[in-house]
Motif scaffolding. Structure first.
Motif, PDB file in Angstrom:
ATOM      1  N   ILE B 221       0.852  -1.201   0.000  1.00  0.00           N
ATOM      2  CA  ILE B 221       0.000   0.000   0.000  1.00  0.00           C
ATOM      3  C   ILE B 221       0.884   1.246   0.000  1.00  0.00           C
ATOM      4  O   ILE B 221       0.666   2.180  -0.779  1.00  0.00           O
ATOM      5  CB  ILE B 221      -0.934   0.005   1.238  1.00  0.00           C
ATOM      6  N   LEU B 222       1.884   1.237   0.875  1.00  0.00           N
ATOM      7  CA  LEU B 222       2.800   2.388   0.941  1.00  0.00           C
ATOM      8  C   LEU B 222       3.468   2.612  -0.413  1.00  0.00           C
ATOM      9  O   LEU B 222       3.584   3.747  -0.883  1.00  0.00           O
ATOM     10  CB  LEU B 222       3.863   2.148   2.023  1.00  0.00           C
ATOM     11  N   ILE B 225       0.716   3.875  -3.179  1.00  0.00           N
ATOM     12  CA  ILE B 225       0.244   5.247  -2.994  1.00  0.00           C
ATOM     13  C   ILE B 225       1.382   6.249  -3.214  1.00  0.00           C
ATOM     14  O   ILE B 225       1.152   7.374  -3.653  1.00  0.00           O
ATOM     15  CB  ILE B 225      -0.384   5.409  -1.585  1.00  0.00           C
ATOM     16  N   LYS B 226       2.587   5.818  -2.954  1.00  0.00           N
ATOM     17  CA  LYS B 226       3.751   6.692  -3.144  1.00  0.00           C
ATOM     18  C   LYS B 226       3.828   7.198  -4.595  1.00  0.00           C
ATOM     19  O   LYS B 226       4.153   8.349  -4.844  1.00  0.00           O
ATOM     20  CB  LYS B 226       5.003   5.889  -2.795  1.00  0.00           C
ATOM     21  N   ARG B 227       3.488   6.319  -5.526  1.00  0.00           N
ATOM     22  CA  ARG B 227       3.566   6.708  -6.938  1.00  0.00           C
ATOM     23  C   ARG B 227       2.310   7.485  -7.335  1.00  0.00           C
ATOM     24  O   ARG B 227       1.210   7.153  -6.904  1.00  0.00           O
ATOM     25  CB  ARG B 227       3.683   5.471  -7.830  1.00  0.00           C
ATOM     26  N   THR B 228       2.496   8.495  -8.177  1.00  0.00           N
ATOM     27  CA  THR B 228       1.332   9.294  -8.569  1.00  0.00           C
ATOM     28  C   THR B 228       0.825   8.934  -9.960  1.00  0.00           C
ATOM     29  O   THR B 228      -0.328   9.183 -10.281  1.00  0.00           O
ATOM     30  CB  THR B 228       1.666  10.802  -8.551  1.00  0.00           C
ATOM     31  N   ARG B 390      -6.960   3.575  -7.406  1.00  0.00           N
ATOM     32  CA  ARG B 390      -6.226   2.821  -6.382  1.00  0.00           C
ATOM     33  C   ARG B 390      -6.304   3.484  -5.006  1.00  0.00           C
ATOM     34  O   ARG B 390      -6.165   2.801  -3.998  1.00  0.00           O
ATOM     35  CB  ARG B 390      -4.776   2.623  -6.805  1.00  0.00           C
ATOM     36  N   GLU B 391      -6.559   4.814  -4.940  1.00  0.00           N
ATOM     37  CA  GLU B 391      -6.680   5.476  -3.639  1.00  0.00           C
ATOM     38  C   GLU B 391      -7.858   4.884  -2.864  1.00  0.00           C
ATOM     39  O   GLU B 391      -7.772   4.677  -1.664  1.00  0.00           O
ATOM     40  CB  GLU B 391      -6.901   6.987  -3.796  1.00  0.00           C
ATOM     41  N   MET B 394      -6.975   1.070  -1.963  1.00  0.00           N
ATOM     42  CA  MET B 394      -5.952   0.841  -0.940  1.00  0.00           C
ATOM     43  C   MET B 394      -6.477   1.130   0.474  1.00  0.00           C
ATOM     44  O   MET B 394      -6.025   0.518   1.433  1.00  0.00           O
ATOM     45  CB  MET B 394      -4.708   1.690  -1.227  1.00  0.00           C
TER      46      MET B 394
END
Lengths: 178, 507
Positions: B221-222, B225-228, B390-391, B394
């Protein structure tokens, strides 16, 4: 983080080399502590066990193995040229990507360590899902969505997740929730 | 042989019930969806679903988990073809030719070939599982503490070596870290508490399920979400999805070869589907007459990658069931799930409950059929799944991570373990440390520790049998050679020596 730590053709990125140096130091401290812990661990002499079967034997051998690997990693990092590595590493740690990961961590910790146990699980879950979606769609997104676009989805999904998770786990599969 | 066939038929008929067929259908479909969604991996899916199967009958629980596992490995190909993002790491090689085919307007054909190749790969692996597992289990009955110690070490070393091809040092470090985690808690030889620091919850050690949910769930998940950047779906799936028989049979040699390679990779402990796919792809490219097409939409390349990764699933079950050495990261979770449900994998499995092996063979056959049906029919609904932001996804996945780690022992401590492993796992992934050796280390740590000290106890402290018993000596030699060859200075000198000799022969 790795958004900035891109690997150039033919070798590791300077930031990764510096990051390896830092982690090697962490591993050296970890292995040294575990080695000390294994050496000073009770050898159960009062139970007259064979000295070759003491509880600290395998942890001691493992910490030695980690120490060797960590030293090899450190030597490799020191020997490899990495011009501008510290600056790149600093930029990676303070990048937008790192900020997004940090925010996930913050929300997860607030939910797990703060809300769960303090309020009913369904409510904690609803608040977490709502906050998560709003933060990553309205605030830390590129391109951003408006609050009006995201809010109905966030509320709907928060309610649905809280209800479905509670129902499916507690009623259908008879699993207790935190 | 006839006994085996009888038990296989028994396994198949055992699951020919409405409840089993219903479980096969939903679990395989859920597996495909999990695999198709970027950020959700097969290991994560299996680890999260252990909780849901907790109150099920053991056979139904293993049925659901196996179907999710094989479904997820296949499901990753959808995303690889349509988005150029591997849905699971196992589908990374599929991206190379699957996506170019989609860009050429042949996304349907690519999805169809991926489906049939996955099915054929699993079938080849199933044959190997049914044939090799009983033989290996019988041979393993002769193994003593000495052999099991070396096998555990071999698993961690080879997994460290093969999952971090570019940098085996990081693979070894990950493996050692996993073994160190396994040292926490009460050791089984003298019942002594190690590294518990007075925390009662640590007395039982670190549970595998929360650790896996953290390392494969929260860490993922980290990372996601890190990627935009959001990928765009190639929407040209108007062509036919069901491939012609001639298209499947044209590359039968590639299919067979990739199936065998995938199965072999599966048998090697801790080396997962991604390595199976890459090894099959590389072998196909090396011998292909159309090597120039690889990477540009080669059907042969796609077939090799998909057959290779799917064959790993049954292959991985061979050491998992007969030696209790997980053949892949997801198989490690399956071992934990089996123990939860009272099934003890290992050399005694064929003696205590031989029907389990054949039931797993039957499960894999059924899930393969389900994959074929869903893969060739549900093209449009699966496209809808891929468009979920994905936001939103997740946030829900993290809730499942929390529930999944809490539900089995109902301790808040396990949630903290999940969070800790998620953070450490994320940092290690960012630094390019593979996760498979870490997980393998956690599961094999006890086996390694117990068998080393038990062996030494039996010989009154003399380590000689560890090096003189034939099987022990061979495994020890392989481990030493593997480690030596991963040291750049030594491997370069060995290569130079071979080159010089070859040049001498050529002259």
């Amino acid at each position: 983080m790795t958004d900035q730590i891109e690997e150039p053709a033919g070798g590791e990125a300077p930031a990764m080399i510096k990051a390896d140096l830092l982690t090697s130091l962490v591993f050296i401290v970890l292995s040294a502590s575990m080695l000390y812990g294994s050496w000073t661990m009770d050898r159960l002499a009062n139970r007259r066990i064979n000295p070759m079967t003491v509880p600290g034997l395998v942890p001691g051998l493992l910490s030695l193995a980690l120490l060797i690997c960590a030293i090899a990693l450190m030597v490799r990092s020191v020997r490899t040229p990495s011009v501008g590595g510290w600056l790149d590493l600093g930029a990676a740690v303070t990048s937008q990507a790192a900020r997004r990961a940090g925010m996930v961590l913050f929300l997860a910790l607030v939910y797990t360590l703060g809300l769960v146990g303090l309020v009913p699980f369904w409510l904690a879950t609803g608040i977490f899902v709502l906050a998560f979606i709003l933060v990553f769609e309205v605030w830390l997104a590129a391109p951003r969505r408006t609050l009006r676009q995201s809010l109905p989805w966030a509320i709907g999904l928060a309610v649905a997740t809280a209800a479905i998770v509670t129902f499916v786990f507690e009623r259908a599969f008879l699993v207790r929730l935190p | 042989m006839l006994d085996g066939l009888g038990m296989l038929l028994g396994g198949i008929t055992h699951f020919l019930t409405p409840l089993s067929l219903f479980n096969i259908a939903w679990a395989t479909l859920l597996g495909i969806v999990i695999g198709a969604l970027p950020g959700l991996t097969a290991t994560m899916g299996v680890a999260l679903l252990v909780t849901l199967t907790y109150k099920m009958a053991p056979d139904q629980a293993i049925l659901c988990l196996m179907c999710i596992y094989s479904g997820a490995i296949y499901g990753g190909s959808r995303t690889a073809i349509l988005l150029a993002i591997p849905g699971t790491p196992a589908s990374a090689a599929t991206t190379l030719d699957g996506h170019p085919l989609a860009l050429q307007g042949r996304a349907g054909l690519a999805m169809g070939l991926a489906t049939t190749s996955s099915a054929l790969g699993t079938v080849i692996g199933i044959f190997a599982l049914a044939l090799i597992a009983p033989l290996l289990a019988e041979a393993a009955l002769k193994f003593g503490s000495y052999e099991f110690f070396w096998l555990a070490l071999f698993g961690v070393v080879i997994s460290g070596q093969l999952t971090a091809m570019d940098d085996p040092l990081k693979g070894y470090i990950a493996g050692i870290l996993g073994l160190m985690v396994a040292m926490v808690g009460m050791e089984t030889l003298h019942a002594h508490q190690r590294f518990t620091f007075g925390i009662p919850a640590l007395g039982g050690g670190v549970d595998l399920i929360p650790a896996m949910v953290g390392a494969f769930g929260f860490a993922e998940i980290l990372g996601v979400i890190k990627r935009t950047a959001q990928a765009r779906i190639v929407s040209s799936s108007e062509d036919r999805v069901v491939p012609k028989l001639s298209e499947i049979l044209k590359y039968w040699k590639t299919t067979m070869r990739s199936g065998v390679i995938g199965t072999f990779v599966g048998i090697v402990p801790g080396v997962g589907e991604d390595v199976g796919a890459w090894a099959s792809y590389a072998a196909a490219k090396r011998v292909s007459k159309e090597a120039h097409l690889f990477g540009k939409g080669s059907q042969e390349g796609l077939i090799a990658a998909e057959t290779g990764n799917s064959a790993v699933v049954p292959g991985a079950m061979i050491p998992t069931l007969t030696l209790a050495l997980p053949g892949s990261a997801a198989a490690a979770v399956l071992i934990a799930a089996m123990f939860i449900h009272g099934i003890r994998p290992g050399p005694l499995l064929m003696t205590e409950s031989p029907d389990v092996l054949y039931q797993i063979v039957a499960i894999l056959l059924f899930s393969t059929l389900a994959i074929l049906v869903f893969g060739l029919t549900l093209t449009k609904p699966l496209l809808t799944v891929l468009s979920v932001p994905r936001e939103r996804l997740m946030a829900v996945v993290y809730v499942l991570c929390v529930v999944g780690s809490f539900a089995i022992t109902q301790r808040m401590f396990d949630i903290y373990v999940m969070v800790a492993f998620g953070i450490v796992g994320f940092i290690l992934r960012e630094m390019k440390y593979p996760m498979a050796p870490l997980v393998l280390g956690i599961i094999l740590g006890d086996l390694l520790d117990l068998n080393l000290r038990r062996g030494l106890m039996l010989t009154n402290g003399d380590p000689t049998p560890f090096f003189t018993r034939p099987i022990s000596a061979v495994i020890c030699l392989i481990i030493v050679l593997t480690i030596l060859m991963s040291i750049p200075a030594i491997s370069m000198r060995v290569r130079a020596l071979f080159d010089t000799r070859r040049a001498g022969i050529d002259r």
